[in-house]
Design an enzyme around this catalytic site. Structure first.
Site, PDB file in Angstrom:
ATOM      1  N   GLU A 180       7.610   2.993  -2.810  1.00 47.88           N
ATOM      2  CA  GLU A 180       8.098   3.469  -1.520  1.00 47.88           C
ATOM      3  C   GLU A 180       7.963   2.347  -0.503  1.00 47.88           C
ATOM      4  O   GLU A 180       7.106   1.468  -0.623  1.00 47.88           O
ATOM      5  CB  GLU A 180       7.279   4.684  -1.063  1.00 47.88           C
ATOM      6  CG  GLU A 180       7.809   5.372   0.188  1.00 47.88           C
ATOM      7  CD  GLU A 180       7.041   6.660   0.474  1.00 47.88           C
ATOM      8  OE1 GLU A 180       7.480   7.725   0.009  1.00 47.88           O
ATOM      9  OE2 GLU A 180       5.992   6.584   1.150  1.00 47.88           O
ATOM     10  N   HIS A 239       0.791  -1.236   0.000  1.00 48.55           N
ATOM     11  CA  HIS A 239       0.000   0.000   0.000  1.00 48.55           C
ATOM     12  C   HIS A 239       0.819   1.281   0.000  1.00 48.55           C
ATOM     13  O   HIS A 239       0.240   2.370   0.024  1.00 48.55           O
ATOM     14  CB  HIS A 239      -0.966  -0.005   1.193  1.00 48.55           C
ATOM     15  CG  HIS A 239      -0.275  -0.027   2.531  1.00 48.55           C
ATOM     16  ND1 HIS A 239      -0.919   0.323   3.691  1.00 48.55           N
ATOM     17  CD2 HIS A 239       0.995  -0.363   2.901  1.00 48.55           C
ATOM     18  CE1 HIS A 239      -0.096   0.204   4.723  1.00 48.55           C
ATOM     19  NE2 HIS A 239       1.077  -0.216   4.255  1.00 48.55           N
ATOM     20  N   HIS A 240       2.151   1.184  -0.016  1.00 49.68           N
ATOM     21  CA  HIS A 240       2.965   2.405  -0.075  1.00 49.68           C
ATOM     22  C   HIS A 240       3.287   2.817  -1.514  1.00 49.68           C
ATOM     23  O   HIS A 240       3.850   3.899  -1.717  1.00 49.68           O
ATOM     24  CB  HIS A 240       4.262   2.220   0.707  1.00 49.68           C
ATOM     25  CG  HIS A 240       4.054   2.020   2.176  1.00 49.68           C
ATOM     26  ND1 HIS A 240       3.264   2.855   2.940  1.00 49.68           N
ATOM     27  CD2 HIS A 240       4.526   1.067   3.027  1.00 49.68           C
ATOM     28  CE1 HIS A 240       3.264   2.430   4.198  1.00 49.68           C
ATOM     29  NE2 HIS A 240       4.011   1.346   4.275  1.00 49.68           N
ATOM     30  N   ALA A 241       2.959   1.985  -2.482  1.00 49.10           N
ATOM     31  CA  ALA A 241       3.201   2.339  -3.873  1.00 49.10           C
ATOM     32  C   ALA A 241       2.084   3.249  -4.369  1.00 49.10           C
ATOM     33  O   ALA A 241       0.907   2.886  -4.325  1.00 49.10           O
ATOM     34  CB  ALA A 241       3.285   1.081  -4.738  1.00 49.10           C
ATOM     35  N   ASN A 248      -0.500   5.227   2.277  1.00 47.90           N
ATOM     36  CA  ASN A 248      -0.293   6.487   1.562  1.00 47.90           C
ATOM     37  C   ASN A 248      -0.345   6.321   0.049  1.00 47.90           C
ATOM     38  O   ASN A 248      -0.865   7.179  -0.672  1.00 47.90           O
ATOM     39  CB  ASN A 248       1.032   7.131   1.975  1.00 47.90           C
ATOM     40  CG  ASN A 248       2.243   6.276   1.639  1.00 47.90           C
ATOM     41  OD1 ASN A 248       2.259   5.079   1.915  1.00 47.90           O
ATOM     42  ND2 ASN A 248       3.271   6.891   1.064  1.00 47.90           N
TER      43      ASN A 248
END
Length: 280
Positions: A106, A98-100, A141
């Site tokens: 990321e 879920h940080h991509a 994010n």
């Protein structure tokens, strides 16, 4: 990570599932990735030509096997989504990247499996309103970045206010919490919020990022949930999905406890809870 091998083994060992319960993903096509990710970023990633600054942001040296792994993760979440439409609930034994974001990777995430899967369902007309429930201790994010302002794919994140990522994106609904939050406060907040989310948004599909880095034993989490509290969290998500008759796909997300058994047991509890609620 070792947990991705141990979770299926433990599920079979405990008799929660059989070998026939699993499916194998394929390399997802790049046109499907484009539904959620910027074309230039995607092409640079797939061709191993990301610039050094982006590679540092991701945290991994770029290899073909690593990029292929991300493509398998996405196809796994898409296949699990299609299965959930038929059965009510289905899992990707990995995923939760879920940080991509739309045009960046990321935090060891290159591509966002649930975001691409959500975009696939939406663009295929298989779901008109999607709710993404992210309960990893770190804000989703990248997912927020991809769907910021989207009227029909709603992002919801409960996360550590002072934890990574230190630059937060804007989800549709963000609930940042202080370090050290314990079961009672966390579960009370979730129990108050979830029914309202379903009532106000009326989703016809849910994605659940079920990271277990909320545990008190986690090296990176900074929350203080017990194993029972983490399982109760899962129960609240699944029970609301079932009560509102909304299928749910689950991706594992983070988990960094000192002992691998704590990580695996917490993830297996997520499966156990879904099996009990859905009478599978």
């Amino acid at each position: 990570m070792m947990k991705y091998e141990l979770i299926p083994e433990q599920l079979i060992y405990e008799g929660l599932v059989s070998k026939d319960s699993f499916f194998e993903p394929e390399l997802v096509d790049k046109e499907i990735i484009y539904l959620a990710h910027d074309k230039q970023y995607t092409d640079d990633l797939l061709n191993l030509r990301l610039d050094p600054k982006m590679i540092r942001r991701i945290g991994f040296p770029m290899t073909q096997s690593l990029v292929d792994r991300e493509r398998y993760l996405i196809d796994g979440s898409i296949k699990a989504s299609l299965e959930a439409i038929k059965t009510g609930v289905s899992f990707n034994t990995a995923g939760g990247t879920h940080h991509a974001g739309r045009d960046f990777g990321e935090g060891f995430c290159l591509l966002n499996d649930q975001a691409v899967a959500a975009a696939y369902l939406y663009h295929s007309g298989l779901a008109k309103k999607i709710l993404i429930i992210d309960l990893d201790v770190h804000q989703g994010n990248g997912t927020a970045h991809i769907f910021e302002g989207h009227p029909d794919i709603i992002t919801f994140s409960i996360h550590g206010e002072k934890n990574f990522p230190f630059k937060k994106e804007k989800s549709h609904i963000d609930i940042p919490l202080a370090d050290g939050v314990e079961d009672e406060e966390y579960l009370s907040l979730l129990n108050e919020t979830l029914p309202r989310l379903f009532q106000e948004n009326e989703p016809d599909f849910v994605y659940f990022q079920s990271g277990v880095d909320v545990l008190a034993t986690d090296k990176l989490g900074k929350f203080k949930l017990t194993m029972a509290g983490c399982q109760k969290r899962d129960e609240l998500v699944f029970q609301n999905c079932k009560n509102f008759n909304v299928p749910v796909e689950v991706s594992m997300g983070g988990g960094y406890s000192y002992h691998i058994k704590d990580i695996v047991n917490a993830h297996v509890n997520t499966y156990r809870t879904a099996i009990d609620i859905y009478d599978l």
